[in-house]
Enzyme design. Structure first.
Site, PDB file in Angstrom:
ATOM      1  CG  ASP A 141     -15.732  -5.961  11.988  1.00  0.00           C
ATOM      2  OD1 ASP A 141     -15.526  -4.784  11.632  1.00  0.00           O
ATOM      3  OD2 ASP A 141     -16.429  -6.247  12.986  1.00  0.00           O
TER       4      ASP A 141
ATOM      5  NE  ARG B  19      -6.153  -3.289   8.625  1.00  0.00           N
ATOM      6  CZ  ARG B  19      -6.045  -2.662   7.465  1.00  0.00           C
ATOM      7  NH1 ARG B  19      -5.481  -1.480   7.397  1.00  0.00           N
ATOM      8  NH2 ARG B  19      -6.524  -3.208   6.355  1.00  0.00           N
TER       9      ARG B  19
ATOM     10  CG  ASN C 142      -6.733   1.257   5.145  1.00  0.00           C
ATOM     11  OD1 ASN C 142      -6.059   0.216   5.179  1.00  0.00           O
ATOM     12  ND2 ASN C 142      -7.471   1.577   4.109  1.00  0.00           N
TER      13      ASN C 142
ATOM     14  CD  GLU D   9      -3.163   0.670   0.319  1.00  0.00           C
ATOM     15  OE1 GLU D   9      -2.604   1.718  -0.086  1.00  0.00           O
ATOM     16  OE2 GLU D   9      -4.372   0.444   0.157  1.00  0.00           O
TER      17      GLU D   9
ATOM     18  CG  ASP E  45      -7.296   0.183  -2.089  1.00  0.00           C
ATOM     19  OD1 ASP E  45      -6.912   1.018  -1.246  1.00  0.00           O
ATOM     20  OD2 ASP E  45      -7.161  -1.044  -1.913  1.00  0.00           O
TER      21      ASP E  45
ATOM     22  CG  ASN F   7      -8.561   2.482   0.921  1.00  0.00           C
ATOM     23  OD1 ASN F   7      -7.354   2.402   1.161  1.00  0.00           O
ATOM     24  ND2 ASN F   7      -9.348   1.420   0.900  1.00  0.00           N
TER      25      ASN F   7
END
Length: 282
Positions: A116, A96, A98, A16, A193, A144
């Site tokens: 999740d 978390r 990103n 990423e 993304d 994102n």
């Protein structure tokens, strides 16, 4: 257009966040689930890998040297001597970090998500160099791609499960207004993304499970597609001395029979012309 090449052959679980560090002449990218920060110097071929103690969502250059890291439990600073300290520590069970991006004013726009991927479980926050934090969006699923127009007046943003590329008005004080949808990704083409904005103001969007990077004009019109051999394309950024090479990160997590280059860092030489990335002001 020139075909893609493999810049760094790797097996990143979730590659990423490619970012060109102009001062160091290197590309920074990460493996979120592998808890690794990678660097790559295309001129010399030199590579480094640093293992972090937590899943790392993004790593960006700092104005004074070192890196700012968007980590599972908050935002931390990696100093040039390799030492680490927290700038903002806020652990949330099941959540978390990103993707993240640095705004024209040097603030970090840091995204989070639940493991999740529950709707509303993630956020997008503005973090300044002194550690102050303001939650801008509090109802995100998978925060994102984030980026700004060349004049700094627009901010582009992706919450992946929505399949949308949204655009906001953006002001010098870091405020966002008038959210609207610029592009909707059609069913069967994957999920948007990471993104990057080029010098023409066009937005390049990586498609997770779509095997491609698309370029959209400021009006939302599709005008270019880069097809890739791997389905899980995660993010893209321009790099190289003249910011003309498009670097693309990929993932292999969840694939039963991954392509040999899944998880590698790819590059399309001469794909366009990027914008210089500001460094984090902290």
């Amino acid at each position: 257009m020139t075909a893609h090449e493999v810049a760094v052959r790797a097996e990143a679980a979730l590659g990423e966040g490619p970012t060109w560090d102009a001062d160091a002449g290197r590309l920074i990218w990460i493996d979120i689930l592998g808890s690794r920060v990678h660097t790559y110097d295309p001129a010399s071929g030199r590579r480094t890998v640093r293992v972090t103690e937590q899943h790392v969502g993004a790593a960006k250059p700092r104005a004074g040297g070192g890196l700012v890291l968007n980590l599972r439990d908050g935002v931390g600073l990696l100093d040039p001597d390799g030492s680490f300290r927290w700038l903002h520590h806020e652990p949330v069970p099941g959540r978390r970090a990103n993707d993240a991006a640095v705004a024209p004013d040097g603030s970090l726009w840091a995204g989070t998500m639940r493991y999740d991927e529950a709707p509303g479980g993630g956020t997008l926050s503005r973090v300044t160099g002194d550690g102050s934090v303001r939650v801008v969006l509090d109802d995100v699923a998978v925060s994102n791609g984030t980026g700004w127009s060349p004049d700094g007046r627009l901010m582009y943003y992706i919450d992946s499960p929505t399949r949308r590329l949204d655009v906001f008005g953006y002001d010098a004080d870091g405020g966002v207004v008038d959210r609207r949808t610029l592009v909707e990704i059609e069913e069967g083409s994957g999920f948007p993304d990471g993104l990057t904005v080029d010098a023409d103001g066009c937005v390049w969007v990586a498609l997770w499970d779509g095997g491609a990077v698309r370029r959209y004009t400021p009006a939302g019109e599709l005008d270019r597609v880069i097809e890739l051999p791997v389905p899980r394309v995660t993010a893209c950024a321009f790099g190289g001395a003249d910011l003309r090479d498009l670097y693309i990160t990929t993932a292999r997590t969840g694939l039963s029979d991954p392509h040999p280059v899944a998880g590698s860092l790819l590059v399309v030489p001469g794909a366009g012309k990027g914008l210089a990335s500001p460094a984090f002001a902290g």
